[in-house]
Design an enzyme around this catalytic site. Sequence first.
Site, PDB file in Angstrom:
ATOM      1  N   GLU A 145       1.018  -0.861   0.088  1.00  0.00           N
ATOM      2  CA  GLU A 145       0.196  -0.072  -0.270  1.00  0.00           C
ATOM      3  C   GLU A 145       0.480   1.006  -0.163  1.00  0.00           C
ATOM      4  OE1 GLU A 145      -4.275  -1.413   2.304  1.00  0.00           O
ATOM      5  OE2 GLU A 145      -2.245  -1.617   3.011  1.00  0.00           O
ATOM      6  N   GLU A 185      -3.472  -9.661   3.809  1.00  0.00           N
ATOM      7  CA  GLU A 185      -4.239  -9.487   5.118  1.00  0.00           C
ATOM      8  C   GLU A 185      -5.726 -10.622   5.732  1.00  0.00           C
ATOM      9  OE1 GLU A 185      -2.430  -5.068   4.020  1.00  0.00           O
ATOM     10  OE2 GLU A 185      -3.578  -7.390   2.724  1.00  0.00           O
TER      11      GLU A 185
END
Length: 259
Positions: A113, A133
Amino acid sequence: MEFETLLYEKDGNIGIITLNRPKFFNALNDVLMRELGQLIDQIAADDEVKAVIITGGSKAFAAGGDIAYMLDADSLKAEAFIALCHQTIDKIANLPKPVIAAIAGLALGGGCELAMGCDIRIAAEGTTIGQPEINLGIMPGAGGTQRLARLVGEGWAKQLIFTGDPIDAQTALSIGLVTKVVPLESLMDEAKKIAKKLAGKAPIAMRMAKTCINYGGSVDLPSGLLFEQKTWSFLFSTADQKEGMKAFLEKRKPVFQGK
């Protein structure tokens, strides 16, 4: 300014940020994200810096969020941390100077990210990139569900986020997540080569082009085109535009002043 989790140096007019938590594979915690935001503010105010490189060394760009830090967080602490991540990555995305991510080793979760907040991403051979995640009972929260889909399309974004499976550098290249793959030993040289090239361009035009691209990603096409039209016209009030076109006609290299 000295930092606990970062190294910073200037190579001419290029700012080089190195994430520096090697024991934790540069896992992102609140201290690193806060310091990174402070450094980006410092760079924004430094007129000498024309382009920026963010790297993490040869073993990990960033292996993700710091799990030990996040494990016992309640929803309020979690939201405070992820808001800090958004704030810092947004600063990078909106920095009025081009930012290159030089990625090697692991770029997982928050590391991916963070890289997506940069303008250009180049990766070393052997790099592993992904959004794992889901395997931790959560989902990407630092922009992954939004920036990844915009970069590679919903299909690939859903596959990477839903499965949690990482991809290698060549696959990342093929889907547009990175723009170049180079041998590890050439990574920083290539990043500096690109940064020096960008640093030599007209600063105001570079800033406006980045602003137009960023703005266009969040509005409808007619609004984006109108914004581009007005911004393009504004550049004709700059000395750099006159210098660039005059140099072209005179068959010489332009000397841009950022004015």
